[in-house]
Design a protein around this motif. Structure first.
Motif, PDB file in Angstrom:
ATOM      1  N   GLN A 100      -5.680 -32.730 -20.972  1.00  0.00           N
ATOM      2  CA  GLN A 100      -4.463 -32.233 -21.162  1.00  0.00           C
ATOM      3  C   GLN A 100      -4.364 -31.882 -22.736  1.00  0.00           C
ATOM      4  N   TYR A 101      -3.581 -30.671 -22.620  1.00  0.00           N
ATOM      5  CA  TYR A 101      -3.111 -29.883 -23.922  1.00  0.00           C
ATOM      6  C   TYR A 101      -1.635 -29.814 -24.086  1.00  0.00           C
ATOM      7  N   ASP A 102      -1.326 -29.557 -25.536  1.00  0.00           N
ATOM      8  CA  ASP A 102       0.084 -29.539 -26.042  1.00  0.00           C
ATOM      9  C   ASP A 102       0.262 -28.656 -27.203  1.00  0.00           C
ATOM     10  N   THR A 123      -1.439 -30.297 -17.584  1.00  0.00           N
ATOM     11  CA  THR A 123      -2.770 -31.208 -17.335  1.00  0.00           C
ATOM     12  C   THR A 123      -3.731 -30.514 -16.492  1.00  0.00           C
ATOM     13  N   LEU A 124      -5.028 -30.544 -16.424  1.00  0.00           N
ATOM     14  CA  LEU A 124      -5.716 -30.114 -15.938  1.00  0.00           C
ATOM     15  C   LEU A 124      -6.830 -31.277 -15.192  1.00  0.00           C
ATOM     16  N   TYR A 125      -7.332 -30.717 -13.990  1.00  0.00           N
ATOM     17  CA  TYR A 125      -8.260 -31.674 -13.327  1.00  0.00           C
ATOM     18  C   TYR A 125      -9.332 -30.922 -12.783  1.00  0.00           C
ATOM     19  N   THR A 126     -10.569 -31.219 -12.949  1.00  0.00           N
ATOM     20  CA  THR A 126     -11.720 -30.571 -12.336  1.00  0.00           C
ATOM     21  C   THR A 126     -12.601 -31.319 -11.401  1.00  0.00           C
ATOM     22  N   ALA A 127     -13.203 -31.016 -10.327  1.00  0.00           N
ATOM     23  CA  ALA A 127     -14.075 -31.794  -9.608  1.00  0.00           C
ATOM     24  C   ALA A 127     -15.007 -30.742  -9.100  1.00  0.00           C
ATOM     25  N   ASN A 128     -16.500 -30.985  -9.360  1.00  0.00           N
ATOM     26  CA  ASN A 128     -17.515 -30.063  -9.110  1.00  0.00           C
ATOM     27  C   ASN A 128     -18.473 -30.810  -8.507  1.00  0.00           C
ATOM     28  N   ILE A 129     -19.279 -30.134  -7.527  1.00  0.00           N
ATOM     29  CA  ILE A 129     -20.430 -30.603  -6.803  1.00  0.00           C
ATOM     30  C   ILE A 129     -21.566 -29.492  -6.663  1.00  0.00           C
ATOM     31  N   ALA A 130     -22.891 -29.825  -6.924  1.00  0.00           N
ATOM     32  CA  ALA A 130     -23.918 -28.977  -6.893  1.00  0.00           C
ATOM     33  C   ALA A 130     -25.092 -29.543  -6.272  1.00  0.00           C
ATOM     34  N   MET A 175      -4.423 -27.210 -12.166  1.00  0.00           N
ATOM     35  CA  MET A 175      -3.519 -27.161 -13.345  1.00  0.00           C
ATOM     36  C   MET A 175      -2.361 -27.511 -12.901  1.00  0.00           C
ATOM     37  N   THR A 176      -1.730 -28.838 -13.326  1.00  0.00           N
ATOM     38  CA  THR A 176      -0.172 -29.046 -12.870  1.00  0.00           C
ATOM     39  C   THR A 176       0.377 -29.776 -14.161  1.00  0.00           C
ATOM     40  N   ASP A 177       1.840 -30.268 -13.872  1.00  0.00           N
ATOM     41  CA  ASP A 177       2.477 -30.709 -15.079  1.00  0.00           C
ATOM     42  C   ASP A 177       2.887 -29.632 -16.056  1.00  0.00           C
ATOM     43  N   LYS A 178       3.333 -28.676 -15.769  1.00  0.00           N
ATOM     44  CA  LYS A 178       3.341 -27.593 -16.866  1.00  0.00           C
ATOM     45  C   LYS A 178       4.638 -27.816 -17.352  1.00  0.00           C
ATOM     46  N   ARG A 179       4.904 -27.701 -18.547  1.00  0.00           N
ATOM     47  CA  ARG A 179       5.976 -27.564 -19.305  1.00  0.00           C
ATOM     48  C   ARG A 179       7.079 -26.505 -18.867  1.00  0.00           C
ATOM     49  N   THR A 198      -1.464 -24.101 -10.843  1.00  0.00           N
ATOM     50  CA  THR A 198      -2.508 -23.202 -10.864  1.00  0.00           C
ATOM     51  C   THR A 198      -3.711 -23.800  -9.907  1.00  0.00           C
ATOM     52  N   VAL A 199      -4.249 -23.267  -9.050  1.00  0.00           N
ATOM     53  CA  VAL A 199      -5.391 -23.986  -8.359  1.00  0.00           C
ATOM     54  C   VAL A 199      -6.600 -22.789  -7.989  1.00  0.00           C
ATOM     55  N   MET A 200      -7.694 -23.095  -8.282  1.00  0.00           N
ATOM     56  CA  MET A 200      -8.824 -22.426  -8.002  1.00  0.00           C
ATOM     57  C   MET A 200      -9.935 -23.100  -7.388  1.00  0.00           C
ATOM     58  N   ASN A 201     -10.469 -22.594  -6.262  1.00  0.00           N
ATOM     59  CA  ASN A 201     -11.782 -23.123  -5.597  1.00  0.00           C
ATOM     60  C   ASN A 201     -12.894 -22.164  -5.786  1.00  0.00           C
ATOM     61  N   VAL A 202     -14.034 -22.492  -6.045  1.00  0.00           N
ATOM     62  CA  VAL A 202     -15.012 -21.587  -5.909  1.00  0.00           C
ATOM     63  C   VAL A 202     -16.268 -21.835  -5.278  1.00  0.00           C
ATOM     64  N   LEU A 203     -16.512 -21.396  -4.025  1.00  0.00           N
ATOM     65  CA  LEU A 203     -17.697 -21.627  -3.151  1.00  0.00           C
ATOM     66  C   LEU A 203     -18.819 -20.921  -3.434  1.00  0.00           C
ATOM     67  N   GLY A 204     -20.019 -21.167  -3.969  1.00  0.00           N
ATOM     68  CA  GLY A 204     -21.122 -20.200  -4.336  1.00  0.00           C
ATOM     69  C   GLY A 204     -22.258 -20.879  -4.165  1.00  0.00           C
ATOM     70  N   VAL A 205     -23.532 -19.859  -4.624  1.00  0.00           N
ATOM     71  CA  VAL A 205     -24.823 -19.896  -4.727  1.00  0.00           C
ATOM     72  C   VAL A 205     -25.182 -19.407  -6.003  1.00  0.00           C
TER      73      VAL A 205
END
Length: 469
Positions: A350-352, A378-385, A407-411, A417-424
């Protein structure tokens, strides 16, 4: 002791032809070795053979064997000469052998310097193919293939001082990524001064893909600023504490042509009512007098498992070139779990920006353009490799991954904001290639902005090919 000194001499002579072949930075020249070897008794006649390397090796070995035999015979003779000889001869031999030992030690130090060049230079050249479903022209052309960057890396040490720097050239700009000097106080503590990484969250990256996570686009991943940092590392703990005077371009009044020409995102202004999201800000601001700290606890578990959790925080002032006009802060908690070839990463941040004037967000800049982010979120990240070693021609490893950012709870409200990256990622010698399929909304470089209100998702397929040297 006499036999040990002779053995050291033999070892130095036998190694000399190989030492003369050292051809890279900080080399030991034939002249330097000759100066050292000339002081060895009864070996002066063989310096030319040493300079001729392998051609004279057999003769040198023969001379050394004769030398060993002479010394051994001398020892036997002295032992049979009685007490008087023992009282006189040893002093001369000891002085000679001590000097010889000192010369051999000096030779070893010179060789060590030759084998360890103080500064090494590396870098990368990258290009990429891009297909975007939100760009009609790009879709009609079935994508575009462009030059990405050229970069140079400098690293190493001179004496006890460490150096690390990286500079990047793009088609549209150039920038420093980092540039610092440091000192290792001991095996655990290191100090750094210069443009150095801000300690925050999962390191070195809170992501696996070419696109980082959404944290990068608000300045909370792989950011570098100008200041001083103290680091502690041991098998169980990481600890960083840092003070940053300003960003890498000297702050709001830094002497640069374009403040938006930078590698990582920093706050550069306040977005006032009536300004466009990508406009140059009418009110310029910059980071000033910031502190950052990060602590991580690491566990080496059984069966190839490891776990890390950590806390991060940073706070500082925002300055308009004359006065402080606000405060900025950020906090994060993270965790990383690895088992066998799998890695799982998660982080909440979270930043302010608490500014003194009314605003519609904070202007950030990087990669030659301005953008806008909410002043708080507020930002949440969840990654798997999964890393899979292979033997397929030059290909040695495949790393499959999925990185998710929210990215949620924007003032001020607005869509998430949503981003999903599927890759190799494919490793093949010096080549490292990312294949990324990105699905996102309100995400920079995927047809959106952090300050956007889009409800539809965009898709980008990206291949980034890099040769690293």
């Amino acid at each position: 002791m006499k036999k040990q000194i002779v053995a050291m001499c033999v070892s130095a002579v036998l190694a000399a032809p190989a030492l003369a072949q050292v051809q890279q930075g900080g080399e030991v020249s034939a002249a330097q070795m000759q100066e050292v070897l000339q002081q060895m008794q009864r070996l002066q006649d063989r310096v030319e053979e040493l300079e001729a390397r392998l051609a004279g090796q057999q003769q040198v070995e023969k001379e050394v064997e004769e030398e060993v035999e002479v010394v051994a015979n001398a020892e036997q003779q002295e032992q049979s000469d009685g007490p008087r000889a023992e009282a006189v001869a040893p002093r001369k031999r000891i002085n000679s052998n001590t000097a010889l030992a000192a010369r051999v030690e000096r030779l070893e130090e010179d060789v060590e310097s030759a084998e360890n060049a103080p500064i090494s230079i590396g870098g990368a050249v990258r290009a990429q193919y891009v297909w975007e479903d939100y760009n009609d022209g790009n879709k009609d052309r079935v994508g575009d293939f462009d030059f990405d960057l050229l970069r140079l890396d400098y690293s190493g040490s001179i004496g006890d001082v460490i150096l690390s720097a990286q500079y990047r050239w793009f088609q549209y700009m150039e920038s420093v990524q980092h540039a610092w000097v440091g000192y290792n106080f001991n095996e655990n503590w290191q100090g750094q001064v210069g443009i150095t990484k801000v300690p925050f969250g999962i390191t070195p990256y809170n992501s696996n893909s070419y696109f980082f996570s959404s944290n990068f686009y608000v300045g909370l991943e792989d950011d570098h600023d100008a200041g001083v940092k103290l680091r502690y590392r041991d098998p169980e703990w990481d600890f960083d504490i840092a003070f940053f005077k300003n960003d890498e371009q000297g702050g709001v009044d830094g002497f640069v042509s374009n403040r938006e020409d930078r590698y990582a995102y920093d706050p550069l202004g306040v977005r006032l009512a009536g300004e466009g999201i990508y406009d140059t800000p009418n009110v310029a601001v910059g980071e000033s007098n910031s502190f950052a700290a990060r602590v991580a606890r690491k566990y080496a578990l059984d069966d190839g498992q490891s776990f890390e959790w950590g806390l991060s925080g940073q706070f500082g002032k925002m300055n308009d070139g004359t006065d402080d006009v606000g405060d900025r802060s950020a906090v994060a908690v993270h965790g990383v779990y690895s088992v066998d070839r799998w890695t799982f990463m998660g982080q909440v941040s979270q930043y302010d920006y608490d500014m003194d004037m009314a605003n519609n967000g904070i202007v950030v800049g990087a990669y030659a353009f301005y953008d806008t982010i909410p002043s708080k979120a507020t930002l949440y990240t969840a990654n798997i490799a999964y890393s899979m070693p292979v033997q397929f021609g030059p290909v040695s490893n495949l790393t499959f991954y999925n990185d998710y950012s929210l990215m949620t709870d924007k003032r001020g409200g607005g869509e998430d904001t949503v981003m999903n990256v599927l890759g190799v990622a494919v490793s093949a010698g010096g080549l490292y290639t990312y294949f990324d399929l990105v699905t996102a909304k309100n995400q920079p470089f995927i047809g959106g902005t952090m300050a956007g209100n889009a409800t539809d998702y965009n898709t980008r397929f990206n291949i980034n090919i890099g040769y690293y040297f």
